[in-house]
Design a protein around this motif. Structure first.
Motif, PDB file in Angstrom:
ATOM      1  N   LYS A   1       1.388  -1.090   0.146  1.00 32.30           N
ATOM      2  CA  LYS A   1      -0.056   0.134   0.076  1.00 32.30           C
ATOM      3  C   LYS A   1       0.978   0.786  -0.187  1.00 32.30           C
ATOM      4  O   LYS A   1       0.525   1.604   1.026  1.00 32.30           O
TER       5      LYS A   1
ATOM      6  N   GLY B   1      -9.990   8.114   3.322  1.00 33.27           N
ATOM      7  CA  GLY B   1     -10.066   6.248   3.550  1.00 33.27           C
ATOM      8  C   GLY B   1      -8.814   6.040   2.526  1.00 33.27           C
ATOM      9  O   GLY B   1      -7.737   6.302   1.793  1.00 33.27           O
ATOM     10  N   THR B   2      -9.078   4.300   1.942  1.00 39.53           N
ATOM     11  CA  THR B   2      -8.364   3.222   1.210  1.00 39.53           C
ATOM     12  C   THR B   2      -8.233   4.070   0.251  1.00 39.53           C
ATOM     13  O   THR B   2      -9.325   4.460  -0.336  1.00 39.53           O
TER      14      THR B   2
ATOM     15  N   ASN C   1      -6.405   2.129  -2.751  1.00 38.54           N
ATOM     16  CA  ASN C   1      -6.644   1.116  -3.652  1.00 38.54           C
ATOM     17  C   ASN C   1      -5.490   1.167  -4.143  1.00 38.54           C
ATOM     18  O   ASN C   1      -5.519   0.523  -5.439  1.00 38.54           O
TER      19      ASN C   1
ATOM     20  N   ARG D   1      -7.395   9.809   6.195  1.00 42.04           N
ATOM     21  CA  ARG D   1      -7.852   8.290   6.656  1.00 42.04           C
ATOM     22  C   ARG D   1      -6.890   7.977   7.482  1.00 42.04           C
ATOM     23  O   ARG D   1      -6.492   8.575   8.160  1.00 42.04           O
TER      24      ARG D   1
ATOM     25  N   ARG E   1      -7.358   1.961  10.587  1.00 42.76           N
ATOM     26  CA  ARG E   1      -8.148   1.583   9.726  1.00 42.76           C
ATOM     27  C   ARG E   1      -8.103   0.937   8.741  1.00 42.76           C
ATOM     28  O   ARG E   1      -7.850   0.388   7.819  1.00 42.76           O
ATOM     29  N   ASP E   2      -8.175   1.867   7.375  1.00 43.70           N
ATOM     30  CA  ASP E   2      -8.233   2.861   5.814  1.00 43.70           C
ATOM     31  C   ASP E   2      -6.718   1.751   5.285  1.00 43.70           C
ATOM     32  O   ASP E   2      -6.664   1.249   4.559  1.00 43.70           O
TER      33      ASP E   2
ATOM     34  N   LEU F   1      -5.105  -1.076   7.381  1.00 47.34           N
ATOM     35  CA  LEU F   1      -5.561  -2.110   7.395  1.00 47.34           C
ATOM     36  C   LEU F   1      -5.868  -2.708   6.266  1.00 47.34           C
ATOM     37  O   LEU F   1      -5.804  -4.216   6.218  1.00 47.34           O
ATOM     38  N   ALA F   2      -7.378  -2.132   5.820  1.00 48.83           N
ATOM     39  CA  ALA F   2      -8.425  -2.558   4.651  1.00 48.83           C
ATOM     40  C   ALA F   2      -7.547  -3.115   4.062  1.00 48.83           C
ATOM     41  O   ALA F   2      -7.015  -3.015   3.247  1.00 48.83           O
ATOM     42  N   CYS F   3      -7.713  -4.421   3.231  1.00 53.42           N
ATOM     43  CA  CYS F   3      -7.469  -5.290   2.250  1.00 53.42           C
ATOM     44  C   CYS F   3      -8.642  -4.672   1.153  1.00 53.42           C
ATOM     45  O   CYS F   3      -9.490  -4.293   0.929  1.00 53.42           O
ATOM     46  N   THR F   4      -7.614  -4.180  -0.002  1.00 50.45           N
ATOM     47  CA  THR F   4      -7.875  -3.932  -1.529  1.00 50.45           C
ATOM     48  C   THR F   4      -7.036  -4.921  -2.288  1.00 50.45           C
ATOM     49  O   THR F   4      -6.701  -6.013  -2.161  1.00 50.45           O
TER      50      THR F   4
ATOM     51  N   CYS G   1      -3.967  -8.292   0.551  1.00 52.20           N
ATOM     52  CA  CYS G   1      -4.125  -9.051   1.891  1.00 52.20           C
ATOM     53  C   CYS G   1      -3.906 -10.678   0.750  1.00 52.20           C
ATOM     54  O   CYS G   1      -4.150 -10.524  -0.052  1.00 52.20           O
TER      55      CYS G   1
END
Length: 638
Positions: A517, A550-551, A553, A618, A621-622, A624-627, A631
C-alpha cells in the motif's frame, strides 16, 4: 524460446531508451571546447587583467571578479575561459597528453567560459571589453585566458594575472544528510586538507548548550578511479578531500502542541507559529599539525523527528535540477535554465522545509569534475540547513562495462564515484545506491534505477524489505522514490516505446506497491511534471482527483523531473490515467500534518506558487483494509 525472445526485446528497448535519453539531455556545454586543438597565438597588443587578485578577505567562499581585456584582431568568436589551477603545465595532463603541444600545455577544460562580447557589444569594432564573473573557492588559484578561433579551434591570445582566495584549502559547502538511525545527522564537506596535514572535525551543540567535537572521516580519489573520458582526461580536476562527520544522539525535532488542529491546509498558520525549537549549530574545523585551527562560518540545523512523531513535517522532492551560473556564463546557458529558479525558491521557503530529496541527475557534470564544486556551492544554503538526500541517476552512474544496468556513457566516465563520494546516503554499500530513511511519520524507500530492480535481484529484495518493514501505525505515509520512471509517464520517449514507463519498470514492482500500500511513487528522468490517478495494473482505482478519503486502493505515481534541466515533451496520446501534466520547471512538496492528513503540492520554480495539489485523509484502519492483491488469499475454510 519465448524467454530468449523476451530478453532480446528487452535489450532492444534498453538501447532505444539510451538513445532517446542522449538526444533529450543534449551535450554538456564544456564538451564543445576542443581542448586538444589549442594553439598558442600570444600577441603583444593583446591583454587581459583580473581584479581583485585576492579573494575572500572577509571569509567569503564566492566573490565577483572583473575582467578587462583587449585584442588587436577581435572577433565575435573570441571567448574567455576560466582555468584552475592557474598554471598551464604538463603536471595537469595524462602521461600521454601534452607532449604534442607547444606550451602552454592545455589538457583540461575550463571551469566556465563566456564570449568576449557578452557584456561588451562593441568588442568586435573596438577590440576592448569587460566582463564580471563569479568565482567560488575551489582549492586552487585561477587565471583567465582570452581565446580566438571559437570553441572548435581555440588559440591563446592572452593570459591574465593569477587570482586566488586567501585560503584555497578552507572547509566549504557543507551538506547534511540523515544517518543510518533517526537521531543521527551527517555533515559532509570539501577542503584542501588531507589527513597528513590536519585533523578534520565538526564542533557542534544545541544553541543554548555545551559544544562538542565529532571527528570526520576523509575520502578522496585520483584519475585512475574514473572509468573513462572526459572524467579521466580533459574533465579531470583534483577533487580535494571530502570529509564526513557523524553527529549522534540528537534530541528529536519537537513542536509545541500537535501541529495545530490537524486540518489540512493550515501550513501557513503553522509555519508562522513559534515552533519552540532549539536548533543545533555547527562549524567545520581542521586542526593543523602546527596547533592552529581553520574554521568555517557557523551553520545551524534542526534534528529530525523520531519515527512516528506527530508534528508538522514538510518534504521537498524533485529530480534533474543540475546547476547554472548566476553570472550568465555560457557553461549552462540554455541548458539548465530552471536550476537557479528552483534553488532560489527553496532558499526563500527554507523555514518551511524540513528535508529535501533530489532524486537523480544531480549536477550534469558528465565527467567535468569541477562542476561538482559549483553545484555544492549553489545548494549550500539548502544543504547546510536541512538534510539533502540524493538518488543515483544515469548522469551519475552509467558507463559501459562497469556493472550499470544501462550500457550508455551518460556519466561521462564518472561511473558513480563523484555522487558516492560528494554526498552521504545511509546505504549499506554506496556503490549500490539504494537505501531507506525514516522522517517522523514518513518512510522513504529509495531505489537505484541504474542497477537491476527486477524480481529475484538483490535490489528487489531490499525494496520489498523496506516496504514491508514500515510500521504503518507509526509511519502511515509510505513513499517510493527512484530516478527513472518505473511507474507511469506520458513522456514522448516512453510513449514511443509503447509502455509509458522504463522498460520492465513496473512489471515486477507494482505487486509490491499494491501489497504494501505505497501511497505515492515519485520519479525524475523525464523533465516535466505529471500526476496519475491512484492506479494498479493500468486501471485507475479512484476517480477522485483532489481529495482522497479512506483507502486509495492503488498508488499515485508522480514525475517530478522538472528541477532545472531542459524540458521534455508529452505525447499527444490521451493517457486516461494522467490527471495533471505541466511542461515547466517545478518541484513537489509533501506536508504531513498528523497521522491522518497529508497535503501534496506541485509548485512552479518561476514563482513558487501551487499549480496542482491533492489531499489524503484517512485513519489507520483504512491502511489495514484489504484491497485487490493487498491481502493474502482466503477461502471459506480459512
Amino acid at each position: 524460446m519465448m524467454r530468449g525472445l523476451e530478453l532480446v526485446f528487452f535489450a532492444i528497448l534498453l538501447v532505444l531508451a539510451t538513445l532517446q535519453v542522449a538526444i533529450s539531455h543534449g551535450e554538456q556545454p564544456l564538451s564543445r571546447i576542443a581542448v586538444h586543438n589549442t594553439r598558442l597565438r600570444l600577441s603583444e597588443n593583446a591583454d587581459i587583467r583580473a581584479s581583485p587578485s585576492i579573494l575572500g578577505l572577509k571569509g567569503q567562499n564566492s566573490e565577483w571578479v572583473t575582467l578587462e581585456y583587449a585584442s588587436p584582431n577581435p572577433s565575435n568568436d573570441d571567448w574567455i575561459g576560466v582555468f584552475s589551477p592557474a598554471d598551464f603545465s604538463a603536471s595537469t595532463c595524462n602521461p600521454d597528453e601534452g607532449s604534442k603541444q607547444s606550451p602552454p600545455f592545455l589538457c583540461t577544460a575550463p571551469i566556465k567560459y563566456q564570449y568576449a562580447n557578452y557584456s561588451s557589444p562593441g568588442y568586435r569594432k573596438e577590440g576592448k571589453g569587460s566582463l564580471r564573473l563569479q568565482l567560488i573557492n575551489q582549492r586552487s588559484d585561477f587565471s583567465f585566458v582570452l581565446f580566438s578561433g571559437g570553441l572548435a579551434n581555440p588559440k591563446v591570445v592572452a593570459v591574465s594575472n593569477k587570482v586566488a582566495f586567501t585560503n584555497p584549502n578552507a572547509p566549504v559547502y557543507p551538506r547534511l544528510a540523515q544517518g543510518k538511525i533517526w537521531n543521527e545527522m551527517t555533515v559532509t564537506w570539501t577542503s584542501g586538507y588531507g589527513i597528513n596535514e590536519a585533523e578534520p572535525f565538526v564542533e557542534w551543540g544545541r544553541k543554548d548548550g555545551d559544544r562538542m567535537r565529532s571527528p570526520a572521516g576523509t575520502l578522496t580519489f585520483n584519475r585512475n578511479s574514473m572509468c573513462g573520458a572526459p572524467a579521466r582526461t580533459v574533465g579531470w580536476r583534483d577533487p580535494g578531500f571530502i570529509h564526513t562527520s557523524f553527529l549522534k544522539e540528537l534530541w528529536p525535532n519537537s513542536v509545541g502542541g500537535e501541529g495545530g488542529s490537524g486540518e489540512i491546509g493550515k501550513e501557513r498558520e503553522v509555519s508562522k507559529r513559534e515552533r519552540g525549537l532549539v536548533p543545533y549549530t555547527y562549524k567545520l574545523g581542521h586542526k593543523l599539525f602546527n596547533g592552529t585551527y581553520v574554521w568555517s562560518r557557523v551553520y545551524q540545523f534542526r534534528a529530525s523527528p523520531y519515527p512516528g512523531q506527530s508534528s508538522v513535517q514538510r518534504v521537498v522532492i524533485f529530480g534533474d535540477m543540475g546547476k547554472d551560473e548566476v553570472d550568465g556564463s555560457n557553461e549552462y546557458n540554455n541548458y539548465q535554465r530552471g536550476s537557479l529558479n528552483t534553488t532560489k525558491q527553496l532558499i526563500e521557503d527554507l523555514k518551511n522545509i524540513d528535508i529535501v530529496f533530489h532524486i537523480g541527475d544531480i549536477c550534469y557534470a558528465n565527467g567535468y569534475l569541477s562542476q561538482w564544486d559549483q553545484f555544492t556551492a549553489q545548494v549550500e544554503p539548502i544543504a547546510s540547513t536541512v538534510p539533502y538526500m540524493i538518488a543515483s541517476g544515469n548522469h551519475e552512474r552509467d558507463w559501459p562495462g562497469t556493472g550499470s544496468f544501462y550500457g550508455n556513457s551518460d556519466s561521462g566516465g564518472e561511473c558513480g564515484v563523484l555522487a558516492e563520494t560528494m554526498f552521504y546516503v545511509p546505504a549499506e554499500n554506496r556503490a549500490k545506491f539504494w537505501y531507506s530513511t525514516d522522517y517522523g511519520m514518513f518512510r522513504f524507500c529509495i531505489a537505484d534505477t541504474e542497477h537491476d530492480w527486477r524480481e529475484g535481484t538483490e535490489q528487489y529484495k531490499f525494496i520489498e524489505h523496506c516496504l514491508a518493514s514500515a510500521d504503518r501505525q507509526k509511519q502511515p505515509w509510505l513513499i517510493f522514490l527512484a530516478h527513472r520512471v518505473l511507474g507511469y509517464s506520458s513522456g514522448t520517449w516512453y510513449a514511443e516505446e509503447g509502455s509509458f514507463e522504463e522498460p520492465m519498470g513496473r512489471e515486477s514492482l507494482q505487486k509490491l506497491w499494491q501489497k504494501y500500500k505505497v501511497d505515492i511513487a515519485m520519479y525524475g528522468h523525464v523533465h516535466n511534471y505529471e500526476r496519475t490517478c491512484p492506479i494498479y495494473q493500468n486501471i485507475c482505482t479512484s476517480k477522485e482527483k483532489f481529495y482522497y478519503k479512506g483507502t486509495l486502493n492503488g498508488t499515485i505515481h508522480v514525475v517530478a523531473g522538472g528541477g532545472g534541466a531542459s524540458l521534455a515533451d508529452f505525447t499527444p496520446i490521451n493517457t486516461t490515467w494522467s490527471y495533471f501534466k505541466d511542461h515547466d520547471y517545478g518541484f513537489v512538496k509533501l506536508t504531513a500534518f498528523d497521522h491522518s492528513n497529508l497535503l501534496f503540492e506541485y509548485k512552479k520554480s518561476r514563482d513558487g506558487k501551487v499549480y496542482d495539489s491533492f489531499k489524503i485523509s484517512r485513519d489507520y484502519r483504512d491502511i489495514l483494509a484489504c484491497t485487490v492483491d493487498s491481502c493474502p488469499s482466503m477461502t471459506l475454510a480459512s
